[in-house]
Design a protein around this motif. Structure first.
Motif, PDB file in Angstrom:
ATOM      1  N   GLY A  62      -0.180  -7.472  -4.901  1.00 40.49           N
ATOM      2  CA  GLY A  62       1.212  -7.849  -3.678  1.00 40.49           C
ATOM      3  C   GLY A  62       1.132  -7.013  -2.675  1.00 40.49           C
ATOM      4  N   TYR A  63       0.886  -5.832  -2.731  1.00 42.11           N
ATOM      5  CA  TYR A  63       0.801  -4.873  -1.531  1.00 42.11           C
ATOM      6  C   TYR A  63      -0.372  -5.180  -0.724  1.00 42.11           C
ATOM      7  CZ  TYR A  63       4.906  -2.304  -3.046  1.00 42.11           C
ATOM      8  OH  TYR A  63       6.360  -1.970  -3.249  1.00 42.11           O
ATOM      9  N   GLU A  64      -1.541  -5.566  -1.313  1.00 43.98           N
ATOM     10  CA  GLU A  64      -2.822  -5.944  -0.546  1.00 43.98           C
ATOM     11  C   GLU A  64      -2.583  -7.255   0.319  1.00 43.98           C
ATOM     12  OE1 GLU A  64      -6.847  -4.998   0.440  1.00 43.98           O
ATOM     13  OE2 GLU A  64      -5.259  -3.754  -0.798  1.00 43.98           O
ATOM     14  N   ALA A  65      -1.920  -8.025  -0.484  1.00 45.94           N
ATOM     15  CA  ALA A  65      -1.717  -9.203   0.093  1.00 45.94           C
ATOM     16  C   ALA A  65      -0.737  -9.261   1.356  1.00 45.94           C
ATOM     17  CB  ALA A  65      -1.293 -10.328  -0.861  1.00 45.94           C
ATOM     18  N   LEU A  66       0.476  -8.478   1.394  1.00 46.29           N
ATOM     19  CA  LEU A  66       1.282  -8.429   2.326  1.00 46.29           C
ATOM     20  C   LEU A  66       0.938  -7.217   3.143  1.00 46.29           C
ATOM     21  CD1 LEU A  66       4.446  -9.121   0.260  1.00 46.29           C
ATOM     22  CD2 LEU A  66       3.192 -10.705   1.867  1.00 46.29           C
ATOM     23  N   HIS A  67      -0.316  -6.565   3.047  1.00 53.47           N
ATOM     24  CA  HIS A  67      -0.448  -5.323   4.121  1.00 53.47           C
ATOM     25  C   HIS A  67      -0.276  -5.607   5.462  1.00 53.47           C
ATOM     26  CE1 HIS A  67      -2.955  -2.315   5.970  1.00 53.47           C
ATOM     27  NE2 HIS A  67      -2.535  -1.447   4.910  1.00 53.47           N
ATOM     28  N   GLY A  68      -0.484  -6.674   6.201  1.00 55.36           N
ATOM     29  CA  GLY A  68      -0.526  -7.085   7.574  1.00 55.36           C
ATOM     30  C   GLY A  68       0.978  -7.002   7.763  1.00 55.36           C
ATOM     31  N   GLU A  69       1.668  -7.646   7.088  1.00 52.58           N
ATOM     32  CA  GLU A  69       3.135  -7.661   7.265  1.00 52.58           C
ATOM     33  C   GLU A  69       3.912  -6.228   7.295  1.00 52.58           C
ATOM     34  OE1 GLU A  69       5.692 -10.840   5.786  1.00 52.58           O
ATOM     35  OE2 GLU A  69       3.866 -11.653   4.987  1.00 52.58           O
ATOM     36  N   PHE A  70       3.327  -5.390   6.424  1.00 55.72           N
ATOM     37  CA  PHE A  70       4.006  -3.901   6.501  1.00 55.72           C
ATOM     38  C   PHE A  70       3.563  -3.505   7.673  1.00 55.72           C
ATOM     39  CE2 PHE A  70       3.786  -4.492   1.679  1.00 55.72           C
ATOM     40  CZ  PHE A  70       5.017  -4.204   1.361  1.00 55.72           C
ATOM     41  N   LEU A  71       2.385  -3.342   8.380  1.00 56.78           N
ATOM     42  CA  LEU A  71       1.966  -2.838   9.645  1.00 56.78           C
ATOM     43  C   LEU A  71       2.826  -3.490  10.475  1.00 56.78           C
ATOM     44  CD1 LEU A  71      -1.855  -2.617   9.193  1.00 56.78           C
ATOM     45  CD2 LEU A  71      -0.049  -1.042   8.373  1.00 56.78           C
ATOM     46  N   ALA A  98      -9.585  -4.243  -3.420  1.00 54.82           N
ATOM     47  CA  ALA A  98      -8.597  -3.765  -2.674  1.00 54.82           C
ATOM     48  C   ALA A  98      -9.163  -2.841  -1.621  1.00 54.82           C
ATOM     49  CB  ALA A  98      -7.508  -3.148  -3.669  1.00 54.82           C
ATOM     50  N   GLY A  99      -9.190  -3.232  -0.051  1.00 51.32           N
ATOM     51  CA  GLY A  99      -9.593  -2.374   0.837  1.00 51.32           C
ATOM     52  C   GLY A  99      -8.357  -2.097   1.763  1.00 51.32           C
ATOM     53  N   LYS A 100      -7.323  -2.537   1.656  1.00 47.76           N
ATOM     54  CA  LYS A 100      -6.099  -2.394   2.687  1.00 47.76           C
ATOM     55  C   LYS A 100      -5.292  -1.164   2.459  1.00 47.76           C
ATOM     56  CE  LYS A 100      -6.508  -7.125   3.922  1.00 47.76           C
ATOM     57  NZ  LYS A 100      -6.113  -8.313   3.696  1.00 47.76           N
ATOM     58  N   VAL A 101      -4.959  -1.265   1.054  1.00 49.43           N
ATOM     59  CA  VAL A 101      -4.063  -0.283   0.631  1.00 49.43           C
ATOM     60  C   VAL A 101      -4.829   0.978   0.317  1.00 49.43           C
ATOM     61  CG1 VAL A 101      -2.585   0.372  -1.371  1.00 49.43           C
ATOM     62  CG2 VAL A 101      -2.398  -1.877  -0.377  1.00 49.43           C
ATOM     63  N   SER A 102      -4.262   2.245   0.777  1.00 49.53           N
ATOM     64  CA  SER A 102      -4.967   3.401   0.549  1.00 49.53           C
ATOM     65  C   SER A 102      -4.652   4.028  -1.145  1.00 49.53           C
ATOM     66  CB  SER A 102      -4.423   4.612   1.485  1.00 49.53           C
ATOM     67  OG  SER A 102      -4.548   4.132   2.572  1.00 49.53           O
ATOM     68  N   MET A 103      -5.649   4.367  -1.638  1.00 47.50           N
ATOM     69  CA  MET A 103      -5.552   4.867  -3.135  1.00 47.50           C
ATOM     70  C   MET A 103      -5.257   6.411  -3.022  1.00 47.50           C
ATOM     71  SD  MET A 103      -5.724   1.947  -4.474  1.00 47.50           S
ATOM     72  CE  MET A 103      -6.000   1.792  -6.167  1.00 47.50           C
ATOM     73  N   LEU A 104      -4.092   6.975  -3.764  1.00 45.95           N
ATOM     74  CA  LEU A 104      -3.931   8.334  -3.694  1.00 45.95           C
ATOM     75  C   LEU A 104      -3.792   8.670  -5.248  1.00 45.95           C
ATOM     76  CD1 LEU A 104      -3.104  10.798  -1.836  1.00 45.95           C
ATOM     77  CD2 LEU A 104      -0.788   9.869  -2.065  1.00 45.95           C
ATOM     78  N   PRO A 105      -4.813   9.576  -5.562  1.00 47.67           N
ATOM     79  CA  PRO A 105      -4.942   9.961  -7.137  1.00 47.67           C
ATOM     80  C   PRO A 105      -3.856  11.328  -7.057  1.00 47.67           C
ATOM     81  CG  PRO A 105      -6.648  10.878  -5.717  1.00 47.67           C
ATOM     82  CD  PRO A 105      -6.136  10.059  -4.654  1.00 47.67           C
ATOM     83  N   ASP A 106      -3.337  11.198  -7.940  1.00 47.97           N
ATOM     84  CA  ASP A 106      -2.328  12.248  -8.266  1.00 47.97           C
ATOM     85  C   ASP A 106      -2.578  12.987  -9.696  1.00 47.97           C
ATOM     86  OD1 ASP A 106      -0.217  14.017  -8.145  1.00 47.97           O
ATOM     87  OD2 ASP A 106       1.382  12.912  -9.004  1.00 47.97           O
ATOM     88  N   GLY A 107      -3.980  13.144  -9.792  1.00 54.00           N
ATOM     89  CA  GLY A 107      -4.652  13.404 -11.266  1.00 54.00           C
ATOM     90  C   GLY A 107      -3.690  14.503 -12.166  1.00 54.00           C
ATOM     91  N   ASN A 108      -3.196  15.320 -11.645  1.00 47.96           N
ATOM     92  CA  ASN A 108      -2.474  16.275 -12.590  1.00 47.96           C
ATOM     93  C   ASN A 108      -0.918  15.949 -12.401  1.00 47.96           C
ATOM     94  OD1 ASN A 108      -4.966  18.048 -12.853  1.00 47.96           O
ATOM     95  ND2 ASN A 108      -4.502  19.197 -10.856  1.00 47.96           N
ATOM     96  N   GLY A 109      -0.593  15.026 -11.760  1.00 44.65           N
ATOM     97  CA  GLY A 109       0.819  14.630 -11.940  1.00 44.65           C
ATOM     98  C   GLY A 109       1.865  15.325 -11.164  1.00 44.65           C
ATOM     99  N   ASP A 110       1.308  16.149 -10.256  1.00 44.23           N
ATOM    100  CA  ASP A 110       2.251  17.275  -9.657  1.00 44.23           C
ATOM    101  C   ASP A 110       3.139  16.544  -8.571  1.00 44.23           C
ATOM    102  OD1 ASP A 110       0.619  19.321 -10.863  1.00 44.23           O
ATOM    103  OD2 ASP A 110      -0.539  19.447  -9.020  1.00 44.23           O
ATOM    104  N   PHE A 111       2.499  15.764  -7.696  1.00 45.21           N
ATOM    105  CA  PHE A 111       3.608  14.866  -6.928  1.00 45.21           C
ATOM    106  C   PHE A 111       4.677  14.002  -7.823  1.00 45.21           C
ATOM    107  CE2 PHE A 111       4.850  11.152  -4.553  1.00 45.21           C
ATOM    108  CZ  PHE A 111       5.080  11.871  -3.125  1.00 45.21           C
TER     109      PHE A 111
END
Length: 175
Positions: A62-71, A98-111
């Protein structure tokens, strides 16, 4: 109660560096919350896990499809966060195209812990994971958060009712 500002943490990411050559031209890059959120307008959505059904079928697409509208509404970046490592996040995005949405790993769950959104998914063998939510962040300040109802440990599943891309898009259009 959620914080008014994003928590300060360090994300351990992998970035492409073609100078490295070879089959795996990626290197580690640590990014702070400040680097990601300072002086920027960000839409971030958090998922319980890469490769899981609702995350793969509805939330990320859903976020990938609407990415341009967000920008077009002044968003600098759309970010998907999960309590998974950088390798898992990369392969999940690759599998879904998925190449438009940035992927952010929170591997340890700190954030996720700092957001008050860390839940146990131990009944499913998944350890600690993020609750499903989305938010608009402007210069580190959380302007609006949409968290799915019923936050608790070991839910049978977490549907995408209020944290999906259309909800955030409607919010941005109304402000």
């Amino acid at each position: 109660m959620h914080p008014s500002h994003v928590p300060e943490t360090v994300f351990h990411t992998r970035v492409r560096n073609d100078a490295l050559g070879g089959a795996n031209p990626f290197e580690w890059r640590d990014l702070s919350s400040g680097t990601i959120f300072a002086n920027r307008r960000i839409v971030l959505f958090a998922v319980p896990g890469a490769f899981t059904p609702a995350c793969s079928e509805t939330h990320l697409p859903g976020y990938e499809a609407l990415h341009g509208e967000f920008l077009s509404l002044g968003v600098d970046e759309v970010i998907c966060l999960a309590v998974n490592d950088a390798f898992v996040m990369f392969q999940w995005a690759r599998l879904l195209g998925a190449g438009k949405v940035s992927m952010l790993p929170d591997g340890n769950g700190d954030f996720t812990r700092g957001m008050g959104m860390l839940v146990a998914r131990t009944d499913q063998g998944m350890g600690s994971r993020s609750w499903r939510y989305s938010m608009v962040v402007e210069d580190r300040k959380i302007r609006k958060i949409f968290a799915e109802a019923g936050m608790r440990d070991n839910p049978p599943g977490v549907p995408v009712n209020v944290s999906g891309a259309p909800t955030i898009l409607d919010y941005l259009k109304s402000t």
